[in-house]
Design a protein around this motif. Structure first.
Motif, PDB file in Angstrom:
ATOM      1  N   GLY A 196      57.506  13.632  -7.930  1.00 19.39           N
ATOM      2  CA  GLY A 196      58.635  12.704  -7.813  1.00 19.39           C
ATOM      3  C   GLY A 196      59.137  12.245  -9.170  1.00 19.39           C
ATOM      4  O   GLY A 196      60.347  12.138  -9.396  1.00 19.39           O
ATOM      5  N   LYS A 197      58.206  11.978 -10.088  1.00 16.71           N
ATOM      6  CA  LYS A 197      58.598  11.554 -11.436  1.00 16.71           C
ATOM      7  C   LYS A 197      59.306  12.691 -12.174  1.00 16.71           C
ATOM      8  O   LYS A 197      60.260  12.450 -12.909  1.00 16.71           O
ATOM      9  N   ILE A 198      58.836  13.914 -11.971  1.00 13.08           N
ATOM     10  CA  ILE A 198      59.492  15.072 -12.589  1.00 13.08           C
ATOM     11  C   ILE A 198      60.902  15.224 -12.028  1.00 13.08           C
ATOM     12  O   ILE A 198      61.862  15.453 -12.780  1.00 13.08           O
ATOM     13  N   GLN A 199      61.043  15.067 -10.722  1.00 13.08           N
ATOM     14  CA  GLN A 199      62.372  15.136 -10.094  1.00 13.08           C
ATOM     15  C   GLN A 199      63.292  14.093 -10.708  1.00 13.08           C
ATOM     16  O   GLN A 199      64.440  14.382 -11.053  1.00 13.08           O
ATOM     17  N   GLU A 200      62.778  12.881 -10.832  1.00 11.82           N
ATOM     18  CA  GLU A 200      63.571  11.757 -11.322  1.00 11.82           C
ATOM     19  C   GLU A 200      64.008  11.975 -12.772  1.00 11.82           C
ATOM     20  O   GLU A 200      65.173  11.760 -13.111  1.00 11.82           O
ATOM     21  N   ARG A 201      63.091  12.395 -13.627  1.00 12.95           N
ATOM     22  CA  ARG A 201      63.379  12.524 -15.062  1.00 12.95           C
ATOM     23  C   ARG A 201      64.186  13.773 -15.405  1.00 12.95           C
ATOM     24  O   ARG A 201      64.955  13.768 -16.370  1.00 12.95           O
ATOM     25  N   TYR A 202      63.983  14.844 -14.649  1.00 11.64           N
ATOM     26  CA  TYR A 202      64.620  16.111 -14.996  1.00 11.64           C
ATOM     27  C   TYR A 202      65.729  16.523 -14.030  1.00 11.64           C
ATOM     28  O   TYR A 202      66.381  17.542 -14.250  1.00 11.64           O
ATOM     29  N   GLY A 203      65.930  15.768 -12.962  1.00 14.66           N
ATOM     30  CA  GLY A 203      66.983  16.090 -12.008  1.00 14.66           C
ATOM     31  C   GLY A 203      66.680  17.331 -11.183  1.00 14.66           C
ATOM     32  O   GLY A 203      67.595  18.001 -10.702  1.00 14.66           O
ATOM     33  N   ASP A 204      65.396  17.642 -11.033  1.00 15.32           N
ATOM     34  CA  ASP A 204      64.987  18.822 -10.271  1.00 15.32           C
ATOM     35  C   ASP A 204      64.965  18.531  -8.777  1.00 15.32           C
ATOM     36  O   ASP A 204      64.795  17.384  -8.371  1.00 15.32           O
ATOM     37  N   SER A 205      65.076  19.587  -7.993  1.00 11.34           N
ATOM     38  CA  SER A 205      64.871  19.446  -6.555  1.00 11.34           C
ATOM     39  C   SER A 205      63.374  19.330  -6.294  1.00 11.34           C
ATOM     40  O   SER A 205      62.555  19.612  -7.182  1.00 11.34           O
ATOM     41  N   LYS A 206      63.023  18.960  -5.082  1.00  6.37           N
ATOM     42  CA  LYS A 206      61.615  18.855  -4.709  1.00  6.37           C
ATOM     43  C   LYS A 206      60.908  20.197  -4.887  1.00  6.37           C
ATOM     44  O   LYS A 206      59.790  20.256  -5.389  1.00  6.37           O
ATOM     45  N   GLU A 207      61.581  21.270  -4.498  1.00  2.09           N
ATOM     46  CA  GLU A 207      60.995  22.606  -4.621  1.00  2.09           C
ATOM     47  C   GLU A 207      60.798  23.008  -6.076  1.00  2.09           C
ATOM     48  O   GLU A 207      59.784  23.609  -6.431  1.00  2.09           O
ATOM     49  N   GLU A 208      61.778  22.677  -6.923  1.00  2.00           N
ATOM     50  CA  GLU A 208      61.666  22.992  -8.352  1.00  2.00           C
ATOM     51  C   GLU A 208      60.503  22.226  -8.980  1.00  2.00           C
ATOM     52  O   GLU A 208      59.741  22.795  -9.770  1.00  2.00           O
ATOM     53  N   ALA A 209      60.376  20.949  -8.646  1.00  2.00           N
ATOM     54  CA  ALA A 209      59.296  20.140  -9.205  1.00  2.00           C
ATOM     55  C   ALA A 209      57.939  20.670  -8.752  1.00  2.00           C
ATOM     56  O   ALA A 209      56.994  20.757  -9.547  1.00  2.00           O
ATOM     57  N   LYS A 210      57.845  21.069  -7.491  1.00  2.00           N
ATOM     58  CA  LYS A 210      56.587  21.621  -6.975  1.00  2.00           C
ATOM     59  C   LYS A 210      56.236  22.906  -7.724  1.00  2.00           C
ATOM     60  O   LYS A 210      55.090  23.109  -8.111  1.00  2.00           O
TER      61      LYS A 210
END
Length: 65
Positions: free
Chosen positions: A41-55
């Motif tokens: 979730g933090k990666i999504q928030e900071r980098y604007g990634d989708s859930k799948e991208e962050a995973k």
């Protein structure tokens, strides 16, 4: 390496996560406390990634440990 090992030694791995994702703050990593969902979730928030991208990013990071 499995996530239980990372969670159990989060203080060690938090530094490696910080190297991987420099935009994450120390506070972000402290809040994650080894919880993969929170880290993603933090990666999504900071980098604007989708859930799948962050995973996928976390999977790739784990594979390199």
């Amino acid at each position: 390496m499995n996530w239980d090992q990372i969670k159990g030694n989060w203080k060690q791995f938090a530094g490696k996560a910080k190297q991987q994702w420099a935009d994450l703050t120390d506070d972000d990593l402290q809040q994650a406390e080894g919880d993969r969902d929170v880290l993603e979730g933090k990666i999504q928030e900071r980098y604007g990634d989708s859930k799948e991208e962050a995973k996928k990013k976390v999977d790739n990071w784990m594979a390199g440990l």
